[in-house]
Design a protein around this motif. Structure first.
Motif, short mmCIF file in Angstrom:
data_model
loop_
_atom_site.label_atom_id
_atom_site.label_comp_id
_atom_site.label_asym_id
_atom_site.label_seq_id
_atom_site.Cartn_x
_atom_site.Cartn_y
_atom_site.Cartn_z
N HIS A 71 11.53 5.01 -23.25
CA HIS A 71 11.79 3.71 -23.88
C HIS A 71 11.29 2.58 -22.97
O HIS A 71 10.63 1.64 -23.43
CB HIS A 71 13.30 3.59 -24.12
CG HIS A 71 13.71 2.33 -24.79
ND1 HIS A 71 13.23 1.95 -26.02
CD2 HIS A 71 14.53 1.32 -24.39
CE1 HIS A 71 13.76 0.78 -26.36
NE2 HIS A 71 14.53 0.38 -25.39
N SER B 296 4.42 -0.43 -26.86
CA SER B 296 4.34 0.65 -27.86
C SER B 296 5.76 1.04 -28.24
O SER B 296 6.72 0.34 -27.89
CB SER B 296 3.57 1.83 -27.26
OG SER B 296 3.45 2.86 -28.21
N SER B 297 5.90 2.15 -29.00
CA SER B 297 7.25 2.60 -29.37
C SER B 297 7.62 3.82 -28.54
O SER B 297 6.74 4.53 -28.03
CB SER B 297 7.29 2.97 -30.86
OG SER B 297 6.50 4.12 -31.07
N ARG B 298 8.93 4.09 -28.45
CA ARG B 298 9.38 5.23 -27.67
C ARG B 298 8.81 6.53 -28.23
O ARG B 298 8.38 7.41 -27.49
CB ARG B 298 10.92 5.30 -27.63
CG ARG B 298 11.41 6.27 -26.58
CD ARG B 298 12.78 6.86 -26.84
NE ARG B 298 13.04 7.32 -28.18
CZ ARG B 298 12.65 8.50 -28.69
NH1 ARG B 298 11.96 9.35 -27.95
NH2 ARG B 298 12.95 8.83 -29.93
N GLU B 299 8.78 6.61 -29.57
CA GLU B 299 8.31 7.84 -30.21
C GLU B 299 6.86 8.11 -29.82
O GLU B 299 6.48 9.23 -29.49
CB GLU B 299 8.41 7.72 -31.75
CG GLU B 299 9.83 7.67 -32.29
CD GLU B 299 10.50 6.31 -32.10
OE1 GLU B 299 9.82 5.33 -31.72
OE2 GLU B 299 11.73 6.22 -32.32
N THR B 300 6.03 7.06 -29.88
CA THR B 300 4.60 7.24 -29.56
C THR B 300 4.43 7.63 -28.09
O THR B 300 3.60 8.49 -27.76
CB THR B 300 3.82 5.94 -29.86
OG1 THR B 300 4.15 5.54 -31.19
CG2 THR B 300 2.33 6.12 -29.74
N ARG C 291 13.11 -7.98 -29.58
CA ARG C 291 12.24 -7.00 -28.90
C ARG C 291 11.96 -7.45 -27.47
O ARG C 291 11.77 -8.64 -27.22
CB ARG C 291 10.93 -6.84 -29.66
CG ARG C 291 11.06 -5.84 -30.79
CD ARG C 291 9.72 -5.45 -31.33
NE ARG C 291 8.94 -6.63 -31.70
CZ ARG C 291 7.61 -6.63 -31.82
NH1 ARG C 291 6.93 -5.55 -31.58
NH2 ARG C 291 6.97 -7.72 -32.18
N ALA D 264 7.57 2.46 -23.00
CA ALA D 264 7.12 1.83 -24.25
C ALA D 264 7.19 0.31 -24.14
O ALA D 264 6.27 -0.41 -24.55
CB ALA D 264 7.97 2.32 -25.41
N GLN D 265 8.28 -0.19 -23.55
CA GLN D 265 8.43 -1.66 -23.42
C GLN D 265 7.46 -2.24 -22.39
O GLN D 265 7.16 -3.41 -22.40
CB GLN D 265 9.86 -2.00 -23.05
CG GLN D 265 10.83 -1.74 -24.19
CD GLN D 265 12.26 -2.03 -23.81
OE1 GLN D 265 12.68 -1.78 -22.69
NE2 GLN D 265 13.01 -2.57 -24.75
#
Ligand code: CMP
Length: 223
Positions: free
Chosen positions: A175, A183-187, A67, A178-179
């Motif tokens: 994406h 967090s996540s890309r979806e969120t 990650r 998110a990084q």
């Protein structure tokens, strides 16, 4: 040899005269890095400082599970790689090209000589390092004190403030966001959609525009 036009416009060297920039240009090299190539590896010894002439790079930490946490995204005129030269420690993070990037490279001994001969460069560097520390403080505060919508709002405001305060001109994917905020890309996609339907943002396939700044500032805990 004429002064390099990028070096002339880099805030780090803004205190230097054109003659001093010409001297600096003489001791630099240019290198091209294709998209996704690693420019600097975390933990390697460092022997050079880089200034982005064109393209975009990210400063990242990569966990054992692969990650990535993005500490910073840098574009034209930004510099990196100074830490290992200043404190003689290994590289503190990876730096990876996010698109084909052209970099100006200044080797350790030339960089250290410049610092000794031109203390104003040291002042420019201290200012830049203070800005980075403030931004890292904000990031730590955001991670602990804000929910994901708050972190997204704060990052979008910061990115807009790099330009006219309204439009995010930097190319940045959900994406990557998110990084940058843990967090996540979806969120992140869901959050940006909610800001869009809530009237705080106007989102097209290529741009994000801030419509309701006060609303976003309030979500970001800045209101
Ligand atoms: P160095 O440690 O030599 O190599 C990695 C570089 O990434 C580092 O120097 C800095 O230039 C840059 N860097 C490390 N941490 C951050 C951060 N939090 N924000 C911006 N840049 C950073």
């Amino acid at each position: 040899m004429p002064a390099d036009t990028t070096l002339l416009s880099v805030p780090l060297f803004s205190q230097l005269s054109e003659d001093e920039i010409v001297n600096l240009t003489k001791v630099t090299r240019e290198k091209t890095y294709p998209k996704n190539s690693v420019i600097v590896f975390e933990d390697d010894p460092g022997d050079s400082l880089y200034v982005v002439k064109s393209g975009q790079v990210k400063v990242v930490l990569i966990g054992e599970d692969g990650r990535e946490v993005i500490l910073s995204v840098m574009g034209e005129g930004d510099f990196f790689g100074e830490m290992a030269l200043i404190d003689d420690q290994p590289r503190s993070a990876h730096v990876i090209a996010m698109e084909d990037s052209r970099l100006i490279v200044l080797y350790r001994q030339d960089f250290l000589r410049c610092l000794e001969e031109t203390p104003r460069i040291a002042l420019g560097m201290l200012k830049a390092l203070s800005r980075r520390l403030r931004s890292a403080d904000d990031k730590i505060g955001g991670l602990v004190l804000l929910d994901v919508p708050g972190r997204v709002a704060r990052l979008l405001l910061e990115l807009a403030d790099e330009g006219d305060g309204k439009t995010i001109s930097r190319k940045i994917t959900h994406h990557t966001i998110a990084q940058m905020i843990g967090s996540s890309r979806e969120t992140v996609s869901r959050t940006i959609r909610n800001f869009s339907t809530g009237g705080q943002l106007k989102v097209t396939s290529t741009t994000i525009e801030i419509i309701d700044r006060a609303g976003l500032e309030s979500a970001a805990g800045l209101g």
